[in-house]
Design a protein around this motif. Sequence first.
Motif, PDB file in Angstrom:
ATOM      1  N   VAL A 179       0.808  -1.222   0.000  1.00 38.35           N
ATOM      2  CA  VAL A 179       0.000   0.000   0.000  1.00 38.35           C
ATOM      3  C   VAL A 179       0.842   1.273   0.000  1.00 38.35           C
ATOM      4  CG1 VAL A 179      -1.938  -1.165   1.133  1.00 38.35           C
ATOM      5  CG2 VAL A 179      -0.211   0.031   2.529  1.00 38.35           C
ATOM      6  N   SER A 180       2.163   1.141   0.164  1.00 35.03           N
ATOM      7  CA  SER A 180       3.037   2.326   0.145  1.00 35.03           C
ATOM      8  C   SER A 180       4.457   1.888  -0.183  1.00 35.03           C
ATOM      9  CB  SER A 180       3.012   3.041   1.501  1.00 35.03           C
ATOM     10  OG  SER A 180       3.582   2.223   2.513  1.00 35.03           O
ATOM     11  N   ASP A 181       5.297   2.863  -0.521  1.00 39.10           N
ATOM     12  CA  ASP A 181       6.709   2.564  -0.770  1.00 39.10           C
ATOM     13  C   ASP A 181       7.362   1.986   0.479  1.00 39.10           C
ATOM     14  OD1 ASP A 181       6.715   3.420  -3.414  1.00 39.10           O
ATOM     15  OD2 ASP A 181       7.156   5.497  -2.866  1.00 39.10           O
ATOM     16  N   ALA A 182       7.026   2.550   1.634  1.00 35.35           N
ATOM     17  CA  ALA A 182       7.622   2.075   2.885  1.00 35.35           C
ATOM     18  C   ALA A 182       7.289   0.616   3.133  1.00 35.35           C
ATOM     19  CB  ALA A 182       7.131   2.941   4.046  1.00 35.35           C
ATOM     20  N   VAL A 183       6.062   0.224   2.856  1.00 40.38           N
ATOM     21  CA  VAL A 183       5.665  -1.171   3.043  1.00 40.38           C
ATOM     22  C   VAL A 183       6.373  -2.061   2.028  1.00 40.38           C
ATOM     23  CG1 VAL A 183       3.732  -2.782   2.869  1.00 40.38           C
ATOM     24  CG2 VAL A 183       3.454  -0.645   4.128  1.00 40.38           C
ATOM     25  N   ALA A 184       6.465  -1.618   0.783  1.00 44.73           N
ATOM     26  CA  ALA A 184       7.144  -2.410  -0.245  1.00 44.73           C
ATOM     27  C   ALA A 184       8.596  -2.678   0.144  1.00 44.73           C
ATOM     28  CB  ALA A 184       7.068  -1.696  -1.592  1.00 44.73           C
ATOM     29  N   LYS A 185       9.259  -1.688   0.714  1.00 45.78           N
ATOM     30  CA  LYS A 185      10.658  -1.847   1.112  1.00 45.78           C
ATOM     31  C   LYS A 185      10.817  -2.770   2.318  1.00 45.78           C
ATOM     32  CE  LYS A 185      11.940   2.739  -0.625  1.00 45.78           C
ATOM     33  NZ  LYS A 185      12.278   4.141  -0.252  1.00 45.78           N
ATOM     34  N   SER A 186       9.737  -2.983   3.057  1.00 47.89           N
ATOM     35  CA  SER A 186       9.829  -3.781   4.285  1.00 47.89           C
ATOM     36  C   SER A 186       9.714  -5.280   4.038  1.00 47.89           C
ATOM     37  CB  SER A 186       8.736  -3.350   5.269  1.00 47.89           C
ATOM     38  OG  SER A 186       7.453  -3.794   4.844  1.00 47.89           O
ATOM     39  N   VAL A 187       9.253  -5.675   2.840  1.00 47.48           N
ATOM     40  CA  VAL A 187       9.087  -7.099   2.564  1.00 47.48           C
ATOM     41  C   VAL A 187      10.257  -7.608   1.729  1.00 47.48           C
ATOM     42  CG1 VAL A 187       6.572  -7.000   2.739  1.00 47.48           C
ATOM     43  CG2 VAL A 187       7.651  -6.633   0.522  1.00 47.48           C
ATOM     44  N   VAL A 188      10.445  -8.925   1.767  1.00 46.02           N
ATOM     45  CA  VAL A 188      11.649  -9.504   1.162  1.00 46.02           C
ATOM     46  C   VAL A 188      11.406  -9.972  -0.266  1.00 46.02           C
ATOM     47  CG1 VAL A 188      12.585 -10.193   3.395  1.00 46.02           C
ATOM     48  CG2 VAL A 188      11.094 -11.768   2.143  1.00 46.02           C
ATOM     49  N   VAL A 189      10.229  -9.698  -0.803  1.00 42.81           N
ATOM     50  CA  VAL A 189       9.915 -10.099  -2.178  1.00 42.81           C
ATOM     51  C   VAL A 189       9.536  -8.857  -2.969  1.00 42.81           C
ATOM     52  CG1 VAL A 189       9.116 -12.374  -1.434  1.00 42.81           C
ATOM     53  CG2 VAL A 189       7.477 -10.486  -1.645  1.00 42.81           C
ATOM     54  N   PRO A 190       9.650  -8.891  -4.296  1.00 42.87           N
ATOM     55  CA  PRO A 190       9.215  -7.742  -5.090  1.00 42.87           C
ATOM     56  C   PRO A 190       7.723  -7.484  -4.893  1.00 42.87           C
ATOM     57  CG  PRO A 190      10.546  -9.252  -6.406  1.00 42.87           C
ATOM     58  CD  PRO A 190      10.252  -9.957  -5.132  1.00 42.87           C
ATOM     59  N   ALA A 191       7.375  -6.234  -4.660  1.00 39.51           N
ATOM     60  CA  ALA A 191       5.983  -5.867  -4.425  1.00 39.51           C
ATOM     61  C   ALA A 191       5.621  -4.657  -5.272  1.00 39.51           C
ATOM     62  CB  ALA A 191       5.748  -5.569  -2.943  1.00 39.51           C
ATOM     63  N   GLN A 192       4.461  -4.705  -5.876  1.00 39.94           N
ATOM     64  CA  GLN A 192       3.961  -3.578  -6.660  1.00 39.94           C
ATOM     65  C   GLN A 192       3.231  -2.628  -5.727  1.00 39.94           C
ATOM     66  OE1 GLN A 192       1.241  -4.694  -9.751  1.00 39.94           O
ATOM     67  NE2 GLN A 192       0.779  -2.576 -10.330  1.00 39.94           N
ATOM     68  N   VAL A 193       3.568  -1.343  -5.791  1.00 39.00           N
ATOM     69  CA  VAL A 193       2.937  -0.353  -4.917  1.00 39.00           C
ATOM     70  C   VAL A 193       1.647   0.148  -5.554  1.00 39.00           C
ATOM     71  CG1 VAL A 193       3.182   1.892  -3.782  1.00 39.00           C
ATOM     72  CG2 VAL A 193       5.148   0.336  -3.944  1.00 39.00           C
ATOM     73  N   LEU A 194       0.565  -0.067  -4.864  1.00 41.40           N
ATOM     74  CA  LEU A 194      -0.737   0.478  -5.251  1.00 41.40           C
ATOM     75  C   LEU A 194      -1.321   1.166  -4.020  1.00 41.40           C
ATOM     76  CD1 LEU A 194      -2.372  -2.380  -7.388  1.00 41.40           C
ATOM     77  CD2 LEU A 194      -1.451  -0.208  -8.196  1.00 41.40           C
ATOM     78  N   ARG A 195      -1.364   2.470  -4.048  1.00 47.52           N
ATOM     79  CA  ARG A 195      -1.854   3.220  -2.893  1.00 47.52           C
ATOM     80  C   ARG A 195      -3.379   3.315  -2.954  1.00 47.52           C
ATOM     81  NH1 ARG A 195       2.730   5.880  -4.608  1.00 47.52           N
ATOM     82  NH2 ARG A 195       4.436   5.982  -3.082  1.00 47.52           N
ATOM     83  N   PRO A 196      -4.065   2.611  -2.073  1.00 52.14           N
ATOM     84  CA  PRO A 196      -5.529   2.652  -2.113  1.00 52.14           C
ATOM     85  C   PRO A 196      -6.072   3.903  -1.430  1.00 52.14           C
ATOM     86  CG  PRO A 196      -4.814   1.243  -0.323  1.00 52.14           C
ATOM     87  CD  PRO A 196      -3.556   1.706  -1.028  1.00 52.14           C
ATOM     88  N   SER A 197      -7.245   4.293  -1.838  1.00 52.43           N
ATOM     89  CA  SER A 197      -7.940   5.392  -1.175  1.00 52.43           C
ATOM     90  C   SER A 197      -9.387   4.992  -0.956  1.00 52.43           C
ATOM     91  CB  SER A 197      -7.885   6.671  -2.013  1.00 52.43           C
ATOM     92  OG  SER A 197      -8.741   7.656  -1.456  1.00 52.43           O
ATOM     93  N   LEU A 198      -9.842   5.146   0.264  1.00 52.44           N
ATOM     94  CA  LEU A 198     -11.231   4.857   0.596  1.00 52.44           C
ATOM     95  C   LEU A 198     -12.051   6.135   0.705  1.00 52.44           C
ATOM     96  CD1 LEU A 198     -10.680   2.054   3.261  1.00 52.44           C
ATOM     97  CD2 LEU A 198     -11.259   1.801   0.845  1.00 52.44           C
ATOM     98  N   VAL A 199     -11.496   7.229   0.221  1.00 48.46           N
ATOM     99  CA  VAL A 199     -12.212   8.499   0.283  1.00 48.46           C
ATOM    100  C   VAL A 199     -13.303   8.513  -0.780  1.00 48.46           C
ATOM    101  CG1 VAL A 199     -12.042  10.993  -0.025  1.00 48.46           C
ATOM    102  CG2 VAL A 199     -10.253   9.756   1.213  1.00 48.46           C
ATOM    103  N   THR A 200     -14.518   8.708  -0.335  1.00 48.41           N
ATOM    104  CA  THR A 200     -15.659   8.850  -1.234  1.00 48.41           C
ATOM    105  C   THR A 200     -16.311  10.195  -0.943  1.00 48.41           C
ATOM    106  OG1 THR A 200     -16.057   6.462  -1.214  1.00 48.41           O
ATOM    107  CG2 THR A 200     -17.850   7.873  -2.004  1.00 48.41           C
ATOM    108  N   PRO A 201     -16.152  11.174  -1.832  1.00 50.12           N
ATOM    109  CA  PRO A 201     -16.755  12.490  -1.577  1.00 50.12           C
ATOM    110  C   PRO A 201     -18.255  12.368  -1.360  1.00 50.12           C
ATOM    111  CG  PRO A 201     -15.247  12.580  -3.433  1.00 50.12           C
ATOM    112  CD  PRO A 201     -15.415  11.130  -3.098  1.00 50.12           C
ATOM    113  N   GLN A 202     -18.719  12.985  -0.294  1.00 52.51           N
ATOM    114  CA  GLN A 202     -20.134  12.926   0.038  1.00 52.51           C
ATOM    115  C   GLN A 202     -20.683  14.333   0.206  1.00 52.51           C
ATOM    116  OE1 GLN A 202     -20.449  10.578   3.605  1.00 52.51           O
ATOM    117  NE2 GLN A 202     -19.786   8.696   2.621  1.00 52.51           N
TER     118      GLN A 202
END
Length: 288
Positions: A139-162
């Motif tokens: 979910v972030s660059d920091a998380v991707a760097k913390s794991v020992v396998v290649p990870a694709q960074v996809l930053r999710p957003s749960l913001v729904t304008p209301q």
Amino acid sequence: MRVLLLTNGLGYGGAERLVQALAEDLSAHGDAVRVVATTRGGPIQDELESAGIQTEVLGLRTSYDVRAVARLWQANLRFRPHIVHSHLAVSDIAQAAVRRLKRSGKHVITVHNPGVELSNAKRALWTPALAQADRVLAVSDAVAKSVVVPAQVLRPSLVTPQPLSSDARTEARARMGIRDARPIILFVGRLMPIKGIDVLMTAAPQVQGAHIVVVGDGPLQDSLRAPAIALGARSDVPLLLQGADIVVLPSRSEGLPQIILQAMAAERALVATRVGGTPELIEDGRTG
């Protein structure tokens, strides 16, 4: 396509909310979706079922419950998913074990945090689970760097304008039980050590002239004390944000905290610790 979304529980939390959003979006696009929780249900389960999405709770008692693999294997056999998308370490480990017994479908893992809270034993099981997955998302660059396998960074957003009424701030403060005009400092998150709620409670007596409102539940719920106002877990956080003046996040570790995105969308002032993916969202001194 049949998609099984797997997570630990279905109480309110960032990962759980993401599972809910994925389930609802996939279902709306015509995919067959089932949500499985390894441990317990909760309000998100009720919301999913109200939306017509099937859920299942395996009822495991601990992270090392030996029934995890057998029960999840049965859930896989019943639904026959083309893709299993797991969230959080226990679910990742359990699905990896199922695939070792019977290779079927694809396994996608989303890593939500750097895993600093994992025990050595759990990490020893989680690392090979990540390596066996067909795709690992972070979910972030920091998380991707913390794991020992290649990870694709996809930053999710749960913001729904209301759309909000002109008196949303007044309504929000009323829902918090606050009638005066003093500013509100708002915390939203699980009440557990990694979220730093104890840091907020230590600082609380030094805050003069403001209300401190805490939204969330968890193992440290009983440690909350005056002057904090505890509201418990809530489903109306977007509205409550309208009543806040400052949103605080004193976490010791984070992946990509959704409450920061929600606070930004609500144009609230932010104070957060420099951990995990938080600096990827906040530009220090400008946006928080």
